[in-house]
Design an enzyme around this catalytic site. Structure first.
Site, PDB file in Angstrom:
ATOM      1  N   HIS A  10      42.112 -21.767  35.435  1.00 42.30           N
ATOM      2  CA  HIS A  10      41.734 -21.993  36.829  1.00 42.30           C
ATOM      3  C   HIS A  10      42.049 -20.794  37.723  1.00 42.30           C
ATOM      4  CE1 HIS A  10      40.428 -24.573  40.027  1.00 42.30           C
ATOM      5  NE2 HIS A  10      41.569 -24.491  40.673  1.00 42.30           N
ATOM      6  N   ASP A  46      39.601 -23.895  31.881  1.00 40.27           N
ATOM      7  CA  ASP A  46      40.317 -24.516  32.999  1.00 40.27           C
ATOM      8  C   ASP A  46      41.155 -25.705  32.524  1.00 40.27           C
ATOM      9  OD1 ASP A  46      41.046 -25.670  35.523  1.00 40.27           O
ATOM     10  OD2 ASP A  46      39.325 -24.659  36.396  1.00 40.27           O
ATOM     11  N   SER A  52      39.026 -23.271  44.718  1.00 36.36           N
ATOM     12  CA  SER A  52      39.440 -24.608  44.305  1.00 36.36           C
ATOM     13  C   SER A  52      39.002 -25.636  45.348  1.00 36.36           C
ATOM     14  CB  SER A  52      40.947 -24.635  44.053  1.00 36.36           C
ATOM     15  OG  SER A  52      41.314 -25.787  43.322  1.00 36.36           O
TER      16      SER A  52
END
Length: 216
Positions: A199, A143, A25
């Site tokens: 995600h 996501d 991330s």
């Protein structure tokens, strides 16, 4: 990033022969900054897992391009995201990218606009990034946290509006090769991978098949 931290990295004997880096991330764009700013010890492969390389313009699970309320929220955030206070003390503000106020973003973004060469081009950043053997970017097809999800492959919303996206290859950064990404792409150094799921959601099998080879 503090210069003392970069000095510690350069002096670590375990890394003197080079190392592979994996960022999850927001950690992905911060590791890319390390590759651009700190070429010694050398980073060999950079694996970006759900990284936001062109920043974000939206909240987790609140898609502004399809929700009027979410769109209002993200526009309201622009009022504070580029203040000195937020840029210095809120990590998320450092990669907030408002496509509706491009000049404001470029002027006040302390981190993202700098490492993406959106002001004056730093040739050292460009040269250092091209030292990577491979730059691997993983995009999550379902996501709901990163908006727009195209940023995980270095794409983003087209400037001046907040609905239509463009790929890395269609962007000014690529066409002007301000980061050296076009040259890296032609040399086969850019790797675009996709994973089904939300995600950072992937299986051990997917990881072993797709990412483990770059860590050996």
């Amino acid at each position: 990033m503090q210069s003392s931290w970069l000095i510690q990295l350069a002096q670590d004997p375990k890394l003197k022969g080079g190392y592979n880096a994996m960022g999850f991330s927001q950690g992905a764009q911060f590791l890319r900054a390390v590759a651009q700013r700190c070429p010694s010890p050398p980073m060999k492969n950079l694996i970006s897992i759900g990284g936001q390389h062109q920043g974000v313009y939206g909240l987790p699970r609140c898609p502004g391009e399809s929700s009027h309320i979410c769109d209002m929220i993200r526009k309201a955030l622009n009022n504070g995201a580029y203040t000195d206070l937020m840029q210095k003390h809120l990590v998320q503000a450092q990669y907030w990218h408002d496509p509706l106020n491009d000049d404001l973003y470029k002027k006040h973004s302390r981190f993202l606009a700098d490492i993406n060469q959106e002001r004056a081009v730093n040739e050292t950043y460009k040269k250092n990034l091209q030292l990577l053997e491979k730059f691997i970017m993983v995009k999550f097809l379902q996501d709901t946290v990163v908006d727009p999800v195209d940023t995980e492959w270095f794409g983003f919303l087209k400037t001046g509006q907040a609905k239509e996206t463009e790929t890395l290859q269609d962007s000014v950064l690529y066409k002007e090769d301000r980061l050296g990404l076009a040259a890296m792409d032609k040399a086969g150094k850019l790797v675009f991978l996709a994973s089904a799921g939300d995600h950072l959601q992937f299986t051990r099998e997917w990881f072993n098949a797709n990412l483990l080879p770059y860590l050996r």
